[in-house]
Design a protein around this motif. Structure first.
Motif, short mmCIF file in Angstrom:
data_model
loop_
_atom_site.label_atom_id
_atom_site.label_comp_id
_atom_site.label_asym_id
_atom_site.label_seq_id
_atom_site.Cartn_x
_atom_site.Cartn_y
_atom_site.Cartn_z
N LYS A 143 1.04 -1.15 0.10
CA LYS A 143 0.14 -0.19 0.80
C LYS A 143 0.86 1.26 0.05
N LEU A 144 0.43 2.32 -0.52
CA LEU A 144 0.91 3.62 -0.82
C LEU A 144 -0.13 4.65 0.23
N SER A 145 0.66 5.23 1.08
CA SER A 145 0.43 6.02 2.03
C SER A 145 0.61 7.92 1.27
N PHE A 146 0.22 8.41 1.80
CA PHE A 146 -0.03 9.84 1.03
C PHE A 146 -0.33 11.03 1.70
N ALA A 147 -0.09 12.19 1.31
CA ALA A 147 -0.91 13.77 2.32
C ALA A 147 -0.53 14.77 1.39
N VAL A 148 -1.89 15.07 0.80
CA VAL A 148 -1.34 15.94 -0.17
C VAL A 148 -2.21 17.60 0.60
N LEU A 149 -1.28 18.55 0.86
CA LEU A 149 -1.45 19.83 1.26
C LEU A 149 -1.10 21.07 0.31
N VAL A 150 -2.38 21.02 -0.47
CA VAL A 150 -2.68 22.38 -1.14
C VAL A 150 -2.68 24.16 -0.33
N GLU A 151 -1.86 24.75 0.05
CA GLU A 151 -1.31 26.39 0.96
C GLU A 151 -2.50 26.56 0.04
N ASN A 152 -3.53 27.90 0.92
CA ASN A 152 -4.41 28.61 0.23
C ASN A 152 -5.75 28.05 -0.40
N GLY A 153 -6.23 26.53 -0.25
CA GLY A 153 -6.55 25.62 -1.57
C GLY A 153 -8.27 25.76 -1.13
N ASP A 154 -8.57 26.03 0.05
CA ASP A 154 -9.84 26.28 0.73
C ASP A 154 -10.02 25.22 1.18
N TYR A 155 -10.65 24.35 0.75
CA TYR A 155 -11.54 22.90 1.33
C TYR A 155 -10.43 21.75 0.86
N GLY A 156 -10.36 20.70 1.38
CA GLY A 156 -9.65 19.38 1.50
C GLY A 156 -10.71 18.86 0.02
N GLY A 157 -11.78 18.17 0.13
CA GLY A 157 -12.31 17.54 -0.67
C GLY A 157 -12.55 17.96 -1.95
N ARG A 158 -12.80 19.54 -1.95
CA ARG A 158 -12.57 20.22 -3.33
C ARG A 158 -11.33 20.26 -3.85
N THR A 159 -10.65 20.74 -3.17
CA THR A 159 -8.84 21.26 -4.56
C THR A 159 -7.82 19.51 -3.48
N ALA A 160 -7.71 19.05 -3.04
CA ALA A 160 -7.08 18.28 -2.41
C ALA A 160 -6.78 17.22 -3.09
#
Length: 178
Positions: A143-160
């Motif tokens: 399995k691969l784990s991940f973390a996506v962070l979009v600075e000033n991207g508003d909402y995680g579900g929408r952007t990340a």
């Protein structure tokens, strides 16, 4: 789980809080800190390791930066939560993708498990968008784990979440997971 257990587990992952900085002080901020509000400080690497712990049945792997094959893990994974608990959290994370706030990470043929996050900033500033998880959910295999962070991207579900879906789909296509 209580302030002491939350504080101790966060400390193992290297996650800190600007205020409070002891388990006793955390008790005052427990409702906000328990769901990631307040001054919780975590890096994408730390959050990917949290997801990897769930994916590994509750055993936290020691992370490493992969530059080449000369950087081996030197320590065995450390059990942080029971396997049954990890399975329940994984099922909930899969639910986030199949019918919750992370549906934009849903990829046909690739069961992704994840959790969205929205890190609020000072008034007038756009929030940071998070999505952390692992793939594939369920069954044996790598399995691969991940973390996506979009600075000033508003909402995680929408952007990340859509970014995570693209990365995991590419990883599957390259044969990096089973």
């Amino acid at each position: 789980v209580g302030a002491e257990a939350l504080f101790d587990t966060a400390s193992v992952f290297g996650i800190s809080m600007a205020n409070p900085n002891t388990a006793k002080e955390l008790n005052k901020y427990l409702p906000q800190s328990a769901y990631g509000q307040g001054e919780v400080v975590a890096t994408p690497f730390q959050m990917a390791r949290v997801a990897a712990t769930v994916a590994a049945g509750g055993a936290m792997p020691y992370g490493r930066w992969i530059l080449d094959e000369s950087n081996p893990r030197l320590e065995e994974p450390r059990r942080l939560i029971g396997e049954g608990q990890a399975v329940r959290v994984g099922i909930a994370m899969r639910g986030v993708v199949t019918g919750g706030t992370g549906t934009r990470a849903n990829v046909a043929g690739l069961p992704i498990a994840g959790k969205t996050g929205t890190a609020e900033l000072a008034r007038g500033r756009r929030s940071h968008a998070w999505f952390v998880g692992y793939a594939p959910h369920g069954g044996p295999g790598r399995k691969l784990s991940f973390a996506v962070l979009v600075e000033n991207g508003d909402y995680g579900g929408r952007t990340a979440a859509p970014i995570a879906a693209e990365v995991m789909a590419a990883a599957k296509q390259l044969g990096l997971m089973q």
